[in-house]
Design a protein around this motif. Structure first.
Motif, PDB file in Angstrom:
ATOM      1  N   GLY A   1      36.664 123.809  44.842  1.00  0.00           N
ATOM      2  CA  GLY A   1      35.698 123.079  45.637  1.00  0.00           C
ATOM      3  C   GLY A   1      35.472 121.660  45.161  1.00  0.00           C
ATOM      4  O   GLY A   1      34.971 121.439  44.057  1.00  0.00           O
ATOM      5  N   ALA A   2      35.865 120.682  45.993  1.00  0.00           N
ATOM      6  CA  ALA A   2      35.719 119.274  45.637  1.00  0.00           C
ATOM      7  C   ALA A   2      34.560 118.596  46.349  1.00  0.00           C
ATOM      8  O   ALA A   2      34.076 117.564  45.885  1.00  0.00           O
ATOM      9  CB  ALA A   2      37.015 118.520  45.963  1.00  0.00           C
TER      10      ALA A   2
ATOM     11  N   ALA B   1      32.729 116.972  43.669  1.00  0.00           N
ATOM     12  CA  ALA B   1      32.447 117.722  42.459  1.00  0.00           C
ATOM     13  C   ALA B   1      33.535 117.460  41.427  1.00  0.00           C
ATOM     14  O   ALA B   1      34.700 117.267  41.768  1.00  0.00           O
ATOM     15  CB  ALA B   1      32.372 119.217  42.763  1.00  0.00           C
ATOM     16  N   VAL B   2      33.150 117.439  40.166  1.00  0.00           N
ATOM     17  CA  VAL B   2      34.142 117.303  39.093  1.00  0.00           C
ATOM     18  C   VAL B   2      35.111 118.470  39.174  1.00  0.00           C
ATOM     19  O   VAL B   2      36.323 118.309  39.077  1.00  0.00           O
ATOM     20  CB  VAL B   2      33.444 117.241  37.724  1.00  0.00           C
ATOM     21  N   GLU B   3      34.614 119.646  39.336  1.00  0.00           N
ATOM     22  CA  GLU B   3      35.403 120.846  39.662  1.00  0.00           C
ATOM     23  C   GLU B   3      34.420 121.966  39.971  1.00  0.00           C
ATOM     24  O   GLU B   3      33.255 121.909  39.577  1.00  0.00           O
ATOM     25  CB  GLU B   3      36.337 121.258  38.515  1.00  0.00           C
ATOM     26  N   GLY B   4      34.885 122.960  40.687  1.00  0.00           N
ATOM     27  CA  GLY B   4      34.048 124.127  40.921  1.00  0.00           C
ATOM     28  C   GLY B   4      32.833 123.906  41.788  1.00  0.00           C
ATOM     29  O   GLY B   4      31.712 124.318  41.450  1.00  0.00           O
ATOM     30  N   GLY B   5      33.023 123.271  42.957  1.00  0.00           N
ATOM     31  CA  GLY B   5      31.905 123.051  43.862  1.00  0.00           C
ATOM     32  C   GLY B   5      31.413 124.303  44.559  1.00  0.00           C
ATOM     33  O   GLY B   5      30.296 124.319  45.094  1.00  0.00           O
ATOM     34  N   TYR B   6      32.247 125.362  44.574  1.00  0.00           N
ATOM     35  CA  TYR B   6      31.803 126.633  45.157  1.00  0.00           C
ATOM     36  C   TYR B   6      30.868 127.309  44.144  1.00  0.00           C
ATOM     37  O   TYR B   6      31.239 128.259  43.448  1.00  0.00           O
ATOM     38  CB  TYR B   6      32.966 127.588  45.399  1.00  0.00           C
ATOM     39  N   ALA B   7      29.652 126.850  44.038  1.00  0.00           N
ATOM     40  CA  ALA B   7      28.735 127.368  43.021  1.00  0.00           C
ATOM     41  C   ALA B   7      27.321 126.953  43.360  1.00  0.00           C
ATOM     42  O   ALA B   7      27.088 126.115  44.240  1.00  0.00           O
ATOM     43  CB  ALA B   7      29.117 126.826  41.639  1.00  0.00           C
TER      44      ALA B   7
END
Length: 299
Positions: A61-62, A88-94
Motif C-alpha cells: 500500500g503506497a 506511505a513509506v510502506e505498508g499503507g494497508y494498516a
C-alpha cells in the motif's frame, strides 16, 4: 494495530490481517491514523511475486489519507490532528502508516477521494510533463477511460490541448465526457485516429499497454519522439520512452497541485469502491478479475 501482511508470494489468499506494533516516525516523517488506503495494480504485482522488491514478510500500500498522530524530528509543515494525503513509506494497508511525502487534504475531498489520487495522478502529470503538449496541439491518449488516462485527459483538455482518447466500446461515452474525441481501440486503430485527426497527432501517451506502440509510431510519422508509455515493456525494443517515475518523482508540490485540481473539479474520478481492511485479499481478487475501477480500503 491491525495491518495487512504477506509472508509468501502467491494469489490474494496470502494476504492476512495481523496485529503489529505501531510504526515510529523517523526524521522528516509523520505517522497517520489511516482513514483510507488505495489499492493499485502494482500492489498485486508485488504480492504475486511478479515484482520481488521486498523482504518477506512485508506489507503493501503506497496511497493513504489520514490524520497525523505523531511527528518525526524536523517536521514543521504539519501538526498532530492535521488531515493529509500522500504516499506511505510502506505498508499503507494498516491502521497506522508512516509518510514522508504528503500534503494537507483539501476539505472538499473525502478520505477515499484523496487516497485514490496520488499514484495515478503522479503518473499522469509526469507523463504530461515529459510530453509537454501545448495549447492547440493534439494529444492521443491510449486508455483514456482508465484512471491514469482519465486524469491525463482532463489536465490536458484544461490546458487547451485537443485530446483523442482510446477506449473499449463500453467506455466511449466516458471518454467523451472527459472532453476528448473517443476512438475505439483494437485492430485498425491508426486508421480510425487518422479519420478524426487527418493532420496527425503531436504527442502520444500510452496509459494502457496492449501493444499499441507500433500504431503510435505510425501516427507520429515513424518517429518515436514525443511518445511515452507507462505500461508497455516492449518500449525499449521500439525505442520508445518508458516512464516509470519513482520516489524522486513524488514531491509535495506535485501532490498539492493534484489535490487542488481534484478539489476544484478539474480532476473528476469515479467514486472508488470501498472495502474493509479485513477484505484486502478480496480486493486484490476483484482488482485482478475486473482490471479496472479503483478500490480503497477502509481500516
Amino acid at each position: 494495530m491491525h495491518a495487512v501482511r504477506f509472508a509468501e508470494y502467491g494469489d490474494p489468499s496470502v494476504l492476512t490481517v495481523v496485529e503489529t506494533d505501531e510504526p515510529v516516525p523517523g526524521p522528516g516523517q509523520v505517522r497517520v491514523a489511516v482513514r483510507a488506503a488505495g489499492v493499485n495494480p502494482f500492489d498485486a504485482k508485488v504480492r504475486s511475486g511478479a515484482m520481488r522488491l521486498k523482504t518477506l514478510p512485508t506489507g503493501l500500500g503506497a496511497e493513504v489519507a489520514g490524520v497525523v498522530d505523531a511527528l518525526g524530528e524536523g517536521v514543521l509543515d504539519v501538526a498532530v490532528g492535521d488531515a493529509v494525503a500522500g504516499w506511505a513509506v510502506e505498508g499503507g494497508y494498516a491502521q497506522c502508516a508512516l509518510m514522508e511525502v504528503y500534503a494537507v487534504k483539501p476539505e472538499e475531498l473525502d478520505w477515499a477521494q484523496a487516497a485514490a489520487l496520488p499514484v495515478a495522478g503522479e503518473a499522469a502529470s509526469r507523463a504530461l510533463r515529459e510530453l509537454a503538449p501545448r495549447e492547440g496541439e493534439t494529444l492521443l491518449v491510449h486508455g483514456a477511460s482508465g484512471t491514469v488516462g482519465a486524469i491525463a485527459t482532463q489536465l490536458a483538455v484544461a490546458d487547451g490541448v485537443s485530446v483523442i482518447g482510446t477506449a473499449g466500446e463500453a467506455n466511449l461515452d466516458r471518454v467523451r465526457e472527459l472532453g476528448a474525441v473517443p476512438v475505439v481501440h483494437g485492430a485498425g486503430l491508426a486508421d480510425r485516429v487518422r479519420e478524426v485527426a487527418p493532420r496527425g497527432v503531436d504527442a502520444v501517451l500510452d496509459a494502457a499497454g496492449h501493444g499499441v506502440l507500433p500504431d503510435a509510431i505510425a501516427l507520429r510519422g515513424g518517429t518515436t519522439e514525443r511518445i511515452v508509455t507507462l505500461a508497455d515493456d516492449a518500449a525499449g525494443e521500439l525505442g520508445v520512452r518508458f516512464s516509470s517515475g519513482g520516489p524522486g518523482a513524488r514531491t509535495p508540490q506535485v501532490l498539492r497541485a493534484l489535490l487542488d485540481a481534484q478539489a476544484q473539479g478539474r480532476i473528476v474520478l469515479p467514486e472508488p469502491r470501498l472495502m474493509s481492511l479485513a477484505n484486502a485479499a478480496h480486493a486484490h481478487a476483484e482488482l485482478e478479475a475486473r482490471g479496472s475501477g479503483k478500490i480503497v480500503l477502509i481500516p
